[in-house]
Design an enzyme around this catalytic site. Structure first.
Site, PDB file in Angstrom:
ATOM      1  N   SER A  71      -1.591  -4.969   6.886  1.00  0.00           N
ATOM      2  CA  SER A  71      -1.029  -3.705   6.952  1.00  0.00           C
ATOM      3  C   SER A  71      -1.554  -3.232   8.254  1.00  0.00           C
ATOM      4  O   SER A  71      -2.539  -3.375   8.881  1.00  0.00           O
ATOM      5  CB  SER A  71      -1.721  -2.614   5.652  1.00  0.00           C
ATOM      6  N   TYR A 119      -9.217   1.366   2.171  1.00  0.00           N
ATOM      7  CA  TYR A 119      -8.133   0.461   2.308  1.00  0.00           C
ATOM      8  C   TYR A 119      -7.736  -0.266   3.753  1.00  0.00           C
ATOM      9  O   TYR A 119      -7.635  -1.267   3.641  1.00  0.00           O
ATOM     10  CB  TYR A 119      -6.759   1.484   1.933  1.00  0.00           C
TER      11      TYR A 119
END
Ligand SMILES: NC(=O)c1ccc[n+]([C@@H]2O[C@H](COP(=O)([O-])OP(=O)(O)OC[C@H]3O[C@@H](n4cnc5c(N)ncnc54)[C@H](OP(=O)(O)O)[C@@H]3O)[C@@H](O)[C@H]2O)c1
Length: 255
Positions: free
Chosen positions: A139, A152
């Site tokens: 990501s 995250y």
């Protein structure tokens, strides 16, 4: 493998979002797909839609025993895995670190990191034998920090760096490794992140023209379809509507 033997992709997290779109994309191009996820009804629906080119494997990817059992139970014709797409993953929570739930952090680490390396370790001997490929879904959160991204972002930085490390270790084997690093894409990701808040998800994407699951599936398919001498190390994608902001500066009100 002759030209008539379909190639086989193992795609984790194929019950929704990128993984489901990728399963559709690869099968449309003549591949076989092992599709994983916890939601059996979703996997059954995908099997009904895509036919026997799809092998559903229903398990929680954090459960190492179940993961190994699913690999052991693969039918003979699905055993020759040519491509591992490590896609299953999640973000949980948007609060600053000091207000976040430790249980959320542990779930993200167990899913995005521990399960990913466990499955990769299990499939690597097959990939080396077949000169296969790995596509890891990382990501932009692993590259650019943002408020609420904390753990995250940390898990995705791991995924990106693990991908580059695999490239080094697999030097000379012919196995290709890619880290795909998407920005904002509309899937079930934000509903999961907000613990089921559909309104928050709708608000985030409203008017933003986010990327779609099909956009990312196309990128995965492109990477996997390149000639064997070509390796995309990392691929960052964003919707045109998303870009970068500057650093934040806290000013002391007493100064
Ligand atoms: N959407 C974005 O903006 C975005 C951006 C960058 C990166 N990503 C990454 O892209 C990947 C796919 O996300 P998505 O956007 O497609 O989200 P999604 O629509 O929520 O899909 C996530 C998939 O992961 C699976 N999964 C999650 N936890 C699992 C577990 N414990 N065991 C087995 N499967 C599990 C889910 O299946 P079950 O729930 O059925 O188990 C589902 O199929 C993730 O790694 C995510 O971090 C997303």
């Amino acid at each position: 493998m002759d030209a008539h033997t379909p190639r086989t992709a193992l795609i984790t997290g194929a019950t929704a979002g990128f993984g489901r779109a990728a399963a559709r994309r690869f099968i449309a191009a003549g591949w076989q797909v092992i599709a994983t996820g916890r939601r059996a009804d979703r996997l059954d629906a995908l099997r009904a839609e895509l036919g026997d080119a799809l092998h559903p494997a229903c398990f929680d990817i954090r459960d190492e025993t179940a993961l190994r059992a699913a690999l052991d139970a693969l039918p003979e014709r699905f055993r020759g895995i040519d491509l591992l797409v490590n896609n299953a993953g999640l973000a949980l929570g948007t609060k600053p670190a000091q207000e976040a739930l430790l249980s959320d952090w542990k779930t993200m680490i167990d899913t995005n990191v521990t399960a990913l390396v466990t499955l990769t370790h299990a499939v690597l001997p097959t990939l080396v034998a077949r000169k296969g490929a790995i596509v890891n879904i990382s990501s932009v959160a692993g590259v650019y920090p943002y408020p609420g991204g904390n753990t995250y972002g940390g898990t995705k930085a791991f995924v990106s760096q693990f991908s580059l490390g695999l490239r080094s270790d697999l030097h000379g084997t012919g196995v290709r490794v890619t880290s795909i690093e998407p920005g904002m894409a509309e899937t079930e990701f934000t509903v999961v992140r907000t613990h089921g808040d559909q309104a928050a998800s709708d608000k985030l994407y409203a008017g933003a023209h986010p990327m779609t699951a099909e956009d990312i599936a196309e990128a995965i398919f492109w990477v996997a379809s390149l000639p064997p001498h070509l390796n995309i190390n990392r691929l960052e994608l964003m919707p045109t509507s998303q870009s970068f902001a500057g650093f934040q500066v806290h000013r002391d009100p007493q100064a």
